[in-house]
Design a protein around this motif. Sequence first.
Motif, PDB file in Angstrom:
ATOM      1  N   SER A  26       0.567   8.086  -7.124  1.00  0.00           N
ATOM      2  CA  SER A  26      -0.280   9.313  -6.387  1.00  0.00           C
ATOM      3  C   SER A  26      -1.409   9.834  -7.157  1.00  0.00           C
ATOM      4  CB  SER A  26       0.809  10.208  -5.968  1.00  0.00           C
ATOM      5  OG  SER A  26       1.493  10.727  -7.193  1.00  0.00           O
ATOM      6  N   LEU A  27      -1.272   9.556  -8.370  1.00  0.00           N
ATOM      7  CA  LEU A  27      -2.529  10.528  -9.168  1.00  0.00           C
ATOM      8  C   LEU A  27      -3.591   9.537  -9.221  1.00  0.00           C
ATOM      9  CD1 LEU A  27      -0.466  12.336 -12.136  1.00  0.00           C
ATOM     10  CD2 LEU A  27      -1.232  13.009  -9.944  1.00  0.00           C
ATOM     11  N   ALA A  28      -3.284   8.184  -9.348  1.00  0.00           N
ATOM     12  CA  ALA A  28      -4.380   7.240  -9.168  1.00  0.00           C
ATOM     13  C   ALA A  28      -5.154   7.608  -7.600  1.00  0.00           C
ATOM     14  CB  ALA A  28      -4.119   5.994  -9.262  1.00  0.00           C
ATOM     15  N   VAL A  29      -4.428   7.483  -6.535  1.00  0.00           N
ATOM     16  CA  VAL A  29      -4.738   7.857  -5.251  1.00  0.00           C
ATOM     17  C   VAL A  29      -5.666   9.127  -5.218  1.00  0.00           C
ATOM     18  CG1 VAL A  29      -3.943   8.379  -2.927  1.00  0.00           C
ATOM     19  CG2 VAL A  29      -3.032   6.563  -4.299  1.00  0.00           C
ATOM     20  N   ASP A  30      -4.990  10.476  -5.938  1.00  0.00           N
ATOM     21  CA  ASP A  30      -5.979  11.547  -5.781  1.00  0.00           C
ATOM     22  C   ASP A  30      -7.205  11.351  -6.303  1.00  0.00           C
ATOM     23  OD1 ASP A  30      -3.672  12.855  -4.595  1.00  0.00           O
ATOM     24  OD2 ASP A  30      -2.996  13.602  -6.716  1.00  0.00           O
ATOM     25  N   CYS A  33     -13.345  11.300  -0.010  1.00  0.00           N
ATOM     26  CA  CYS A  33     -12.806  11.302   1.336  1.00  0.00           C
ATOM     27  C   CYS A  33     -11.298  11.320   1.057  1.00  0.00           C
ATOM     28  CB  CYS A  33     -13.199   9.938   1.717  1.00  0.00           C
ATOM     29  SG  CYS A  33     -12.443   9.582   3.401  1.00  0.00           S
ATOM     30  N   TYR A  34     -10.752  12.198   1.912  1.00  0.00           N
ATOM     31  CA  TYR A  34      -9.134  12.452   1.693  1.00  0.00           C
ATOM     32  C   TYR A  34      -8.643  11.487   2.668  1.00  0.00           C
ATOM     33  CZ  TYR A  34      -4.830  14.834   0.822  1.00  0.00           C
ATOM     34  OH  TYR A  34      -3.712  15.188   0.397  1.00  0.00           O
ATOM     35  N   ASP A  35      -8.127  10.283   2.339  1.00  0.00           N
ATOM     36  CA  ASP A  35      -6.934   9.633   3.178  1.00  0.00           C
ATOM     37  C   ASP A  35      -6.232   8.924   2.293  1.00  0.00           C
ATOM     38  OD1 ASP A  35      -6.121   7.166   4.653  1.00  0.00           O
ATOM     39  OD2 ASP A  35      -7.542   7.975   6.156  1.00  0.00           O
ATOM     40  N   ARG A  36      -4.969   9.069   2.014  1.00  0.00           N
ATOM     41  CA  ARG A  36      -4.285   8.608   1.140  1.00  0.00           C
ATOM     42  C   ARG A  36      -4.046   7.064   1.320  1.00  0.00           C
ATOM     43  NH1 ARG A  36      -2.515  12.937  -1.702  1.00  0.00           N
ATOM     44  NH2 ARG A  36      -1.807  11.488  -3.315  1.00  0.00           N
ATOM     45  N   ASP A  37      -3.846   6.603   2.365  1.00  0.00           N
ATOM     46  CA  ASP A  37      -3.641   5.322   2.650  1.00  0.00           C
ATOM     47  C   ASP A  37      -4.766   4.581   2.472  1.00  0.00           C
ATOM     48  OD1 ASP A  37      -1.124   5.664   3.687  1.00  0.00           O
ATOM     49  OD2 ASP A  37      -1.838   6.028   5.717  1.00  0.00           O
ATOM     50  N   LEU A  38      -6.127   4.796   2.846  1.00  0.00           N
ATOM     51  CA  LEU A  38      -7.436   4.037   2.581  1.00  0.00           C
ATOM     52  C   LEU A  38      -7.809   3.958   1.126  1.00  0.00           C
ATOM     53  CD1 LEU A  38      -9.952   5.733   4.880  1.00  0.00           C
ATOM     54  CD2 LEU A  38      -8.644   3.306   5.014  1.00  0.00           C
ATOM     55  N   VAL A  98       0.849  -1.207  -0.202  1.00  0.00           N
ATOM     56  CA  VAL A  98       0.241  -0.029   0.104  1.00  0.00           C
ATOM     57  C   VAL A  98       0.798   1.374   0.120  1.00  0.00           C
ATOM     58  CG1 VAL A  98      -1.695   1.395   1.408  1.00  0.00           C
ATOM     59  CG2 VAL A  98      -1.750  -0.920   0.964  1.00  0.00           C
ATOM     60  N   PRO A  99       1.938   1.449   0.784  1.00  0.00           N
ATOM     61  CA  PRO A  99       2.766   2.409   0.781  1.00  0.00           C
ATOM     62  C   PRO A  99       3.226   2.741  -0.654  1.00  0.00           C
ATOM     63  CG  PRO A  99       3.361   1.318   2.568  1.00  0.00           C
ATOM     64  CD  PRO A  99       2.553   0.340   1.586  1.00  0.00           C
ATOM     65  N   GLN A 100       3.355   1.697  -1.360  1.00  0.00           N
ATOM     66  CA  GLN A 100       4.186   1.807  -2.688  1.00  0.00           C
ATOM     67  C   GLN A 100       3.147   2.533  -3.497  1.00  0.00           C
ATOM     68  OE1 GLN A 100       5.161  -2.104  -3.861  1.00  0.00           O
ATOM     69  NE2 GLN A 100       7.336  -1.860  -3.519  1.00  0.00           N
ATOM     70  N   ILE A 101       1.703   2.231  -3.265  1.00  0.00           N
ATOM     71  CA  ILE A 101       0.842   2.888  -4.220  1.00  0.00           C
ATOM     72  C   ILE A 101       0.925   4.069  -4.077  1.00  0.00           C
ATOM     73  CG2 ILE A 101      -1.879   2.632  -4.743  1.00  0.00           C
ATOM     74  CD1 ILE A 101      -1.600  -0.280  -4.029  1.00  0.00           C
ATOM     75  N   LEU A 140      -5.281   1.389  -0.477  1.00  0.00           N
ATOM     76  CA  LEU A 140      -5.759   0.098  -0.282  1.00  0.00           C
ATOM     77  C   LEU A 140      -6.768  -0.244  -1.151  1.00  0.00           C
ATOM     78  CD1 LEU A 140      -6.009  -2.506   1.691  1.00  0.00           C
ATOM     79  CD2 LEU A 140      -7.354  -0.948   3.213  1.00  0.00           C
ATOM     80  N   ALA A 141      -7.663   0.859  -1.395  1.00  0.00           N
ATOM     81  CA  ALA A 141      -8.964   0.471  -2.156  1.00  0.00           C
ATOM     82  C   ALA A 141      -8.446   0.246  -3.646  1.00  0.00           C
ATOM     83  CB  ALA A 141      -9.972   1.947  -2.155  1.00  0.00           C
ATOM     84  N   ILE A 142      -7.203   0.735  -4.082  1.00  0.00           N
ATOM     85  CA  ILE A 142      -6.862   0.564  -5.300  1.00  0.00           C
ATOM     86  C   ILE A 142      -6.212  -0.659  -5.457  1.00  0.00           C
ATOM     87  CG2 ILE A 142      -5.019   1.166  -7.208  1.00  0.00           C
ATOM     88  CD1 ILE A 142      -5.529   4.199  -5.872  1.00  0.00           C
ATOM     89  N   LYS A 143      -5.578  -1.188  -4.281  1.00  0.00           N
ATOM     90  CA  LYS A 143      -5.094  -2.514  -4.323  1.00  0.00           C
ATOM     91  C   LYS A 143      -6.214  -3.418  -4.428  1.00  0.00           C
ATOM     92  CE  LYS A 143      -2.173  -5.747  -1.680  1.00  0.00           C
ATOM     93  NZ  LYS A 143      -1.028  -5.922  -0.740  1.00  0.00           N
TER      94      LYS A 143
END
Lengths: 362, 148
Positions: A43-47, A55-60, A35-38, A63-66
């Motif tokens: 980072s743009l997919a996370v954004d 919902c602003y939470d980079r880790d969540l 997850v930290p690699q994602i 995780l959702a992307i994974k």
Amino acid sequence: MAYVAVKGGERAIGNAHAWLAETRRGDTTLAELEVPQIVQQLSLAVDRVMAEGSCYDRDLAALAIKQSKGDLIEAAFLLRAYRTTLPRFGYSTPLDTAAMRIRRRVSATYKDLPGGQVLGPTFDYTHRLLDFALAAAGEPPAPAPEAPAGDTESPRVTELLSREGLMRREDDATAEPADLTRQPLAFPAARPTRLQNLARGDEGFLLGLGYSTQRGYGNSHPFVGEIRHGTVTICLTPPELGFEIEIGEIAVTECQMVNQFHGSRSEPPQFTRGYGLVLGHGERKAMSMALVDRALQAGDLGEDRTAPAQDEEFVLLHSDNVEATGFVEHLKLPHYVDFQSELEVVRRMRATATLQPEQATP
Amino acid sequence: MPEDTESRRRWMGILARASHGAIQARLGAAPALPPHTRLRGPETGLVMVRGRAGGDGAAFNLSEMTVTRCAVTLHGGNVGHAYVAGRDRQQAELAAALDGALQDATLRPALMATVIEPLAAAEAEAVAREARKAAATRVQFFTMANMR
């Protein structure tokens, strides 16, 4: 519409989900994606997932992307579902984007403006050639160059025009804005409601609509007054403290689109603005949002509403990809009984149609 | 706003932006924190972030964000509060304990010197580094007139 409970699929569903888990992991001789690699490297997919999941939470979001195997709409859906499990602590003080710590800030209307043109980490001016060096793991790139920063203020471009009286001022409404997470959408929708809807809307849908306004569906002559991306401080006043505190920072992208306005009976010719604000670094989305926001102001400005992007019911009811995917994808659920009745009707109609010519024969 | 509230706002902001690891790393050099009892949390919830139309117009709801809060009471009577972005419960509890301890005038100077100011300095350096990188991408226009 009726759904009929169908039993007997449990084992198939269980096995299908087991296979999904296996395909998600892929070739086990390769290292598992962390997850930290994602968070760091996609980072743009996370954004995008944070923006559309609202919902602003980079880790969540990572995780959702994974979990979704990189299906970003599925990931936004997972984030939306998660947020329903959390209590609401309150509303922040409205962001001050003029005080943004700027990573990027460009204007297409003024070359020399206070604060200057800051390119930041951008894909612009890259040649869009695949870089095969990235396919081979290598040394990390050298740190980016640095230059003396100084105390540069970057006032809003729209403010420069407003001071001359050439830009329509924003309505200084102090009313409590509606919250789409609490109240369903109602029409006509106020501008704050529209902006909330657009901020969480699907990037592709807004891009297409924004593009349509440029191509003549809605009369729009936009300039990018300014795009800025960077970090803003979030402030909250907890009732138990009674004073405002800073609770952290988030990254946002803001777009101020400057549009011509020919004036109306009550207002002189001047510029108007379309506004885009999205979580993370999302210029395409912020620009699309600004184009659509301006198109949706047609009614308020006394302009003709002729194009899809100017029709707020059309835009706001179809912008949400979680809602849209729910209704489109429900079509694959069992409709056996519904279809059985349609089948009966079509058979009966055909039988009647083939009978009638014979009856008509003398 | 009274001066005490202003300094409290400042340390609460610094603790909210620092990671649990960074705060913990500063505690080694700090006087021991008084023991505390949890009053509420640590618990994670959401704050709805608001923007303004056009940057300066009517407020609108932009998006939610995750926030973790904690309230503790210190042996000695002070109540510490924390609201920190994200879902780190350890950070929130530690920030609340520090907020309580920092309200104690006898502990404050040492905690400011060993925890808050070093965290503020590290944050300022990270901010300055990013500003320098941004400055390196500022376009320096030149015109034909200048080239002559």
